[in-house]
Design a protein around this motif. Structure first.
Motif: not given
Length: 573
Positions: A282-309
């Protein structure tokens, strides 16, 4: 079918990243989706090997009672050199290794910005036999998410200036407009601008600036929005300016939050691709890692964590920045790491052991086990940072082709002597096979901790800043200069005191001084500005001037990127 890594150990490195990518016979994207339990109707193809998840698929994956119950692996790192230490390669390689061990796995990484692609880095999709595909598409426009963010950002800017031009009923103070314009290229000439020149028909003159789109608060908003309704609500809360009484003006006040959200409707949906070895990514979002939190999107993480082990996700820069922000910002939204991998390299450790700044990469080529052992203290401190949140941590040594065995042994032994679990990774050269030892270590240690943030949200902003400064960075204290104390008071008066803090500082040191290597002691963090990212849901704490519009280097990557008569791109790597 994925290309095979070299079998001969004498072959030190693979072909170029682009050559490796082109040698792959990718799986149909519907088959990749099926690995996550998704039906063909759940994905909308966007060209060869690329698809967007439908909104219904996102709702189904993230809205059930057992959503996000997979094991989440956070990949972070040591204090990096300017060239980075290979977190994305390690993230992709680890995902492939877990799949080789028979685990259902998804990888989640950020989308590349065109600024770095045409600036210093070139491509930004992993590398070698641990990259995400299709490499050219991901690096060049991809599904248009970043362009949609640019358009939405500038729509808000245009609406604000139009409001000024049409009579300024909101009584916006033109001296206190904070919303810039955005562009997804590096262009230093646009860092400071003046708009509205040329007479009354051309608007109200005022100072303005451009930021690169990755630095837009809209990117952070997209990164943390739970659904479309939340996306629109967050956009509506962004602080654009102040009125004559010093109160915040927002897109909701200007009536354009819905229009901006409409432009981001498709960008909100995660993009599905695959790794070189066919693992869902899942390749999604791209916030700066200094003035923002610097990771891909929350929704991508939620999808990945719910659909994969297993979900393998990445945070920007070292654990003092990326992992700290993941713990205090992202984890509060429900994605809690079960384990973290701290990526380390021989050259990174050597830089700290030699107390080197600026970094002389030619000098780092010389074998120097003693410098590596001395620099291992920096790696160990990042492990301590991760463990301070109750997250188990292991070290993955990202092996480069020219690393000497003496240096590698020095780094391994220095860490093991202080009871830090460590494994080498040759994922760049060998793909998933090169990271199986690290994958086994991750499987063994995952879930053995108990997560707890370092501060409560009801603490004051000052208390939050000082907790991060002391407990994460190792500072003796915090000094507030240039009006930062007044900023603190204003942000809390506006009602943002219960938000987490997002500290912006150099990634090249635990301190706010890039020249201080290793694990600095006896220093004070200097805070120069505090401002709300109310839409994203955090307070930005700036310790120095923040570069939100990079410039091109003397020899930009754009000079080597080309396209031939058949439409084939060259020069990405």
């Amino acid at each position: 079918m994925a290309p095979q890594p070299p079998e001969d150990d004498a072959v030190d490195e693979p072909a170029s990243d682009l050559a490796v990518a082109r040698a792959v016979d990718p799986r149909p994207i519907e088959s990749v989706a099926a690995d996550l339990g998704l039906r063909p109707a759940d994905v909308e193809p966007r060209g060869d090997g690329v698809a967007k998840l439908t909104l219904d698929a996102v709702r189904s994956a993230t809205g059930s009672a057992d959503a996000a119950d997979g094991t989440t692996v956070l990949v972070t790192g040591m204090t990096p050199t300017p060239k980075g230490e290979g977190k994305t390669v390690t993230t992709v390689g680890l995902g492939q290794a877990l799949a080789r061990l028979g685990e259902s796995t998804a990888v989640a990484v950020r989308e590349p910005s065109l600024g770095p692609v045409f600036g210093i880095k070139g491509g930004a999709a992993g590398g070698g036999y641990s990259q995400v595909l299709p490499m050219e598409a991901i690096n060049l426009h991809f599904t248009g998410d970043i362009h949609a963010l640019t358009a939405a950002h500038n729509l808000i800017a245009a609406a604000l200036d139009n409001h000024l031009h049409q009579g300024n009923d909101a009584e916006i103070d033109v001296r206190r407009v904070a919303w810039p314009r955005a562009l997804d290229v590096n262009d230093r000439a646009l860092r400071e601008t003046v708009v509205g020149l040329g007479g009354p028909a051309r608007g109200v003159p005022r100072e303005n600036e451009f930021v690169i789109t990755a630095a837009s608060e809209l990117m952070a908003v997209l990164g943390l929005a739970a659904d479309i309704a939340d996306l629109k609500a967050r956009i509506g809360r962004i602080v654009l300016a102040e009125d004559a009484d010093g109160d915040p003006i927002t897109p909701a006040d200007l009536g354009v939050a819905g229009a901006a959200a409409a432009l981001l409707r498709d960008a909100f949906r995660p993009n599905l691709v695959q790794t070189v070895e066919g693992v869902p990514a899942l390749v999604h979002g791209g916030p700066f890692a200094n003035i923002a939190h610097g990771t891909n999107t929350l929704v991508a993480d939620r999808v990945g964590a719910s659909l994969a082990d297993y979900l393998v996700t990445e945070a920007g820069f070292g654990a003092d920045l990326g992992a700290e922000k993941f713990a205090h910002i992202v984890a509060r939204e429900g994605i809690v790491p079960d384990i973290a991998v701290v990526v380390a390299t021989v050259r990174g450790a050597k830089r700290h052991g030699l107390e080197m700044w600026p970094t002389d990469f030619d000098a780092l080529d010389a074998t120097d086990p003693e410098a590596v052992r001395a620099g291992a203290k920096n790696v160990a401190r990042h492990v301590e940072v991760v463990q301070s949140f109750g997250i188990p941590a292991v070290v993955g040594i990202n092996v480069f082709p020219d690393d000497s065995e003496a240096d590698l042994n020095a780094l391994e032994s220095a860490l093991r002597e202080i009871n830090i679990s460590v494994a080498r990774s040759t994922a760049y050269r060998d793909g998933g096979e090169g990271a199986t030892g690290l994958a086994e270590l991750v499987s063994e240690r995952a879930g053995t901790g108990s997560f707890a943030p370092l501060y409560d949200l009801d603490a004051s902003i000052r208390e939050k800043i000082e907790t991060v400064a002391r407990e994460v960075y190792g500072a003796d204290g915090v000094a507030y200069v240039d009006g930062a104390e007044s900023d603190l008071e204003r942000v809390e008066e506006w009602g943002y005191g219960d938000l987490p803090v997002c500290v912006s500082k150099t990634p090249y040191s635990f301190s706010d001084d890039a020249s201080l290597t290793g694990v600095p002691e006896g220093w004070t963090l200097t805070v120069r500005e505090v401002s709300p990212s109310a839409g994203a849901g955090f307070v930005v704490v700036k310790t120095a001037d923040v570069m939100t519009m990079p410039g091109l280097p003397a020899k930009p990557a754009a000079e080597r990127i080309d396209v031939n008569d058949d439409g084939n791109v060259t020069g990405l790597f």
